[in-house]
Design a protein around this motif. Structure first.
Motif, PDB file in Angstrom:
ATOM      1  N   MET A 201       0.830  -1.207   0.000  1.00 45.19           N
ATOM      2  CA  MET A 201       0.000   0.000   0.000  1.00 45.19           C
ATOM      3  C   MET A 201       0.861   1.252   0.000  1.00 45.19           C
ATOM      4  SD  MET A 201      -2.950   1.380  -0.114  1.00 45.19           S
ATOM      5  CE  MET A 201      -4.061   0.004   0.190  1.00 45.19           C
ATOM      6  N   ASP A 202       1.961   1.237   0.785  1.00 43.55           N
ATOM      7  CA  ASP A 202       2.834   2.404   0.843  1.00 43.55           C
ATOM      8  C   ASP A 202       3.439   2.690  -0.527  1.00 43.55           C
ATOM      9  OD1 ASP A 202       2.303   2.706   3.496  1.00 43.55           O
ATOM     10  OD2 ASP A 202       4.073   1.606   4.180  1.00 43.55           O
ATOM     11  N   ALA A 203       3.837   1.629  -1.245  1.00 45.70           N
ATOM     12  CA  ALA A 203       4.404   1.811  -2.577  1.00 45.70           C
ATOM     13  C   ALA A 203       3.362   2.368  -3.538  1.00 45.70           C
ATOM     14  CB  ALA A 203       4.953   0.485  -3.099  1.00 45.70           C
ATOM     15  N   LEU A 204       2.105   1.925  -3.387  1.00 45.91           N
ATOM     16  CA  LEU A 204       1.034   2.416  -4.253  1.00 45.91           C
ATOM     17  C   LEU A 204       0.773   3.892  -3.994  1.00 45.91           C
ATOM     18  CD1 LEU A 204      -1.071   1.731  -6.388  1.00 45.91           C
ATOM     19  CD2 LEU A 204      -2.639   1.100  -4.528  1.00 45.91           C
ATOM     20  N   VAL A 205       0.742   4.288  -2.734  1.00 46.41           N
ATOM     21  CA  VAL A 205       0.539   5.697  -2.390  1.00 46.41           C
ATOM     22  C   VAL A 205       1.686   6.549  -2.928  1.00 46.41           C
ATOM     23  CG1 VAL A 205       0.417   7.349  -0.487  1.00 46.41           C
ATOM     24  CG2 VAL A 205      -0.849   5.200  -0.357  1.00 46.41           C
ATOM     25  N   ALA A 206       2.906   6.036  -2.776  1.00 49.85           N
ATOM     26  CA  ALA A 206       4.066   6.769  -3.285  1.00 49.85           C
ATOM     27  C   ALA A 206       3.996   6.927  -4.804  1.00 49.85           C
ATOM     28  CB  ALA A 206       5.351   6.048  -2.877  1.00 49.85           C
ATOM     29  N   GLN A 207       3.499   5.890  -5.491  1.00 49.50           N
ATOM     30  CA  GLN A 207       3.364   5.963  -6.938  1.00 49.50           C
ATOM     31  C   GLN A 207       2.357   7.025  -7.350  1.00 49.50           C
ATOM     32  OE1 GLN A 207       5.243   3.919  -9.244  1.00 49.50           O
ATOM     33  NE2 GLN A 207       4.529   5.668 -10.450  1.00 49.50           N
ATOM     34  N   HIS A 208       1.245   7.086  -6.631  1.00 50.23           N
ATOM     35  CA  HIS A 208       0.242   8.105  -6.927  1.00 50.23           C
ATOM     36  C   HIS A 208       0.795   9.511  -6.659  1.00 50.23           C
ATOM     37  CE1 HIS A 208      -2.659   5.153  -7.852  1.00 50.23           C
ATOM     38  NE2 HIS A 208      -2.976   4.799  -6.607  1.00 50.23           N
ATOM     39  N   LEU A 209       1.552   9.661  -5.590  1.00 49.41           N
ATOM     40  CA  LEU A 209       2.155  10.958  -5.286  1.00 49.41           C
ATOM     41  C   LEU A 209       3.147  11.369  -6.376  1.00 49.41           C
ATOM     42  CD1 LEU A 209       2.776  10.668  -1.432  1.00 49.41           C
ATOM     43  CD2 LEU A 209       1.079  12.092  -2.586  1.00 49.41           C
ATOM     44  N   LEU A 210       3.902  10.391  -6.870  1.00 49.55           N
ATOM     45  CA  LEU A 210       4.853  10.690  -7.938  1.00 49.55           C
ATOM     46  C   LEU A 210       4.118  11.105  -9.212  1.00 49.55           C
ATOM     47  CD1 LEU A 210       7.809  10.720  -8.869  1.00 49.55           C
ATOM     48  CD2 LEU A 210       7.537   8.319  -9.535  1.00 49.55           C
ATOM     49  N   ASN A 211       3.039  10.399  -9.531  1.00 44.88           N
ATOM     50  CA  ASN A 211       2.236  10.774 -10.701  1.00 44.88           C
ATOM     51  C   ASN A 211       1.683  12.187 -10.553  1.00 44.88           C
ATOM     52  OD1 ASN A 211       2.671   8.252 -11.809  1.00 44.88           O
ATOM     53  ND2 ASN A 211       0.740   7.401 -11.058  1.00 44.88           N
ATOM     54  N   TRP A 212       1.249  12.524  -9.342  1.00 43.90           N
ATOM     55  CA  TRP A 212       0.730  13.862  -9.066  1.00 43.90           C
ATOM     56  C   TRP A 212       1.803  14.926  -9.323  1.00 43.90           C
ATOM     57  CZ3 TRP A 212       1.656  16.405  -3.930  1.00 43.90           C
ATOM     58  CH2 TRP A 212       1.077  17.684  -3.885  1.00 43.90           C
ATOM     59  N   LEU A 213       3.020  14.677  -8.852  1.00 42.71           N
ATOM     60  CA  LEU A 213       4.100  15.645  -9.030  1.00 42.71           C
ATOM     61  C   LEU A 213       4.494  15.788 -10.500  1.00 42.71           C
ATOM     62  CD1 LEU A 213       6.381  14.826  -5.965  1.00 42.71           C
ATOM     63  CD2 LEU A 213       4.890  16.802  -6.268  1.00 42.71           C
TER      64      LEU A 213
ATOM     65  N   GLY B 273      12.819  -0.110  -2.262  1.00 40.09           N
ATOM     66  CA  GLY B 273      11.925  -1.115  -1.690  1.00 40.09           C
ATOM     67  C   GLY B 273      11.016  -1.665  -2.774  1.00 40.09           C
ATOM     68  N   ASP B 274       9.700  -1.497  -2.576  1.00 39.69           N
ATOM     69  CA  ASP B 274       8.727  -1.917  -3.588  1.00 39.69           C
ATOM     70  C   ASP B 274       8.341  -0.777  -4.531  1.00 39.69           C
ATOM     71  OD1 ASP B 274       8.635  -4.447  -2.486  1.00 39.69           O
ATOM     72  OD2 ASP B 274       7.023  -3.918  -1.072  1.00 39.69           O
ATOM     73  N   PHE B 275       8.918   0.388  -4.322  1.00 39.37           N
ATOM     74  CA  PHE B 275       8.546   1.574  -5.094  1.00 39.37           C
ATOM     75  C   PHE B 275       9.463   1.727  -6.296  1.00 39.37           C
ATOM     76  CE2 PHE B 275       8.706   6.450  -5.159  1.00 39.37           C
ATOM     77  CZ  PHE B 275       7.694   6.501  -6.112  1.00 39.37           C
ATOM     78  N   VAL B 276       8.876   1.757  -7.500  1.00 37.35           N
ATOM     79  CA  VAL B 276       9.631   1.913  -8.740  1.00 37.35           C
ATOM     80  C   VAL B 276       9.591   3.378  -9.163  1.00 37.35           C
ATOM     81  CG1 VAL B 276       9.840   1.225 -11.146  1.00 37.35           C
ATOM     82  CG2 VAL B 276       9.087  -0.446  -9.440  1.00 37.35           C
ATOM     83  N   VAL B 277      10.747   3.960  -9.346  1.00 39.83           N
ATOM     84  CA  VAL B 277      10.844   5.374  -9.729  1.00 39.83           C
ATOM     85  C   VAL B 277      11.372   5.460 -11.162  1.00 39.83           C
ATOM     86  CG1 VAL B 277      11.817   7.632  -9.171  1.00 39.83           C
ATOM     87  CG2 VAL B 277      11.349   5.972  -7.341  1.00 39.83           C
ATOM     88  N   PRO B 278      10.528   5.802 -12.139  1.00 45.36           N
ATOM     89  CA  PRO B 278      11.001   5.940 -13.522  1.00 45.36           C
ATOM     90  C   PRO B 278      11.934   7.144 -13.657  1.00 45.36           C
ATOM     91  CG  PRO B 278       8.603   5.705 -13.430  1.00 45.36           C
ATOM     92  CD  PRO B 278       9.068   5.978 -12.034  1.00 45.36           C
ATOM     93  N   ALA B 279      12.958   6.982 -14.475  1.00 38.67           N
ATOM     94  CA  ALA B 279      13.886   8.084 -14.714  1.00 38.67           C
ATOM     95  C   ALA B 279      13.169   9.267 -15.372  1.00 38.67           C
ATOM     96  CB  ALA B 279      15.040   7.605 -15.590  1.00 38.67           C
TER      97      ALA B 279
END
Length: 305
Positions: free
Chosen positions: A1-13, A144-150
């Motif tokens: 869930m934390d990784a999913l929230v982080a992904q949504h936050l990244l998309n928002w930014l 961790g489980d969070f994937v950060v695209p370049a």
């Protein structure tokens, strides 16, 4: 869930960064010229088409450095080209309406946007068809489980750098001081030996080049470019500028953050939200205009009668 929230936050930014670049152009042009440049989104959307044409030409120059370098060089070429296009359109069309009623300039720029779109359809090879647009960057890394695209980091980093550079230009350079002087009172600026027409040209170049960057990021994020994307992107950028307060640079950033937040939230929480995200964005715009017509950070303007 934390990784999913982080992904949504990244998309928002990422989306907020793209929308900010468009909204800044609207606010800068309105603040200096007191004109709503409704074809700004269409002008910016010419940039991806210029980049697609340029990438083949510059590929031979950047061949030793690889395809990413060729694309980057093509994007830089498109930014300069669109900056010059903005100056040209101001000289040909928009300057004719500087002292005219606001409605005349509004109609003229709406018509100008239509002309730009139809010229892309007519003169660009197969201009009516969607074109695949290459990713500016590939690869990613994990936390961790969070994937950060370049790509996401590039969009956010470049957008932040451009915003900082724009604020530094406006507050700490002679050109920025002249821009703010003309925005405050162009007649007084003339008395201070400032030539407003030159400042208008500089302002159009900056706003158009910044908007071109946002348009390139937008189509790279989508993976495709179409001749009519400028309408959607222009309305989103204008809505962000209106929500924050037209003419306010800080307001443009705030409006972009709110618009992007609505965009991401609707896609997460509403069934088939991708189809209705624009509806919710514009509802937010209407609510802000009803409750605070000058925008969240805009200053009310009083006219003497």
């Amino acid at each position: 869930m934390d990784a999913l929230v982080a992904q949504h936050l990244l998309n928002w930014l990422v989306l907020a960064s793209i929308y900010t670049l468009l909204a800044l152009g609207f606010s800068l042009l309105f603040g200096v010229l007191d004109v709503i440049h409704f074809s700004h989104g269409d002008v910016a959307m010419v940039a991806p088409f210029v980049a697609l044409l340029a990438v083949q030409t510059v590929a031979t120059v950047a061949a030793p450095m690889g395809a990413p370098a060729a694309l980057l060089l093509a994007i830089l070429v498109s930014m300069v080209a669109i900056g010059l296009l903005g100056v040209l359109l101001d000289w040909l069309v928009i300057r004719r309406f500087r002292n005219a009623p606001a409605m005349m300039a509004l109609v003229a720029t709406v018509a100008l946007g239509t002309v730009i779109r139809e010229m892309i359809r007519t003169f660009y090879p197969q201009g009516s068809n969607p074109k695949p647009f290459p990713a500016i960057a590939s690869g990613s890394f994990t936390i961790g489980d969070f994937v950060v695209p370049a790509f996401s980091l590039i969009v956010i980093g470049v957008s932040v750098a451009m915003v900082v550079a724009l604020f530094a230009l406006l507050t700490h350079t002679p050109v920025g001081i002249r821009i703010r002087a003309v925005a405050e009172d162009r007649n007084i600026a003339r008395l201070m030996a400032i030539r407003p027409n030159q400042i208008f040209a500089v302002t159009f170049f900056i706003a158009s080049a910044v908007g071109a960057t946002g348009a390139v990021f937008f189509v790279s994020h989508a993976g495709v470019v179409r001749f009519d994307f400028g309408v959607q992107l222009g309305l989103i950028g204008f809505s962000a500028a209106v929500i924050g307060g037209l003419g306010s640079m800080q307001g443009a950033i705030l409006g972009a953050l709110l618009i992007a937040g609505v965009d991401v939230f609707v896609q997460i929480a509403v069934p088939d939200g991708a189809s209705y995200r624009l509806v919710f964005m514009f509802v937010l715009t209407i609510l802000v205009l009803v409750l605070k017509p000058s925008g969240l950070l805009g200053k009310p303007v009083f006219e003497k009668v």
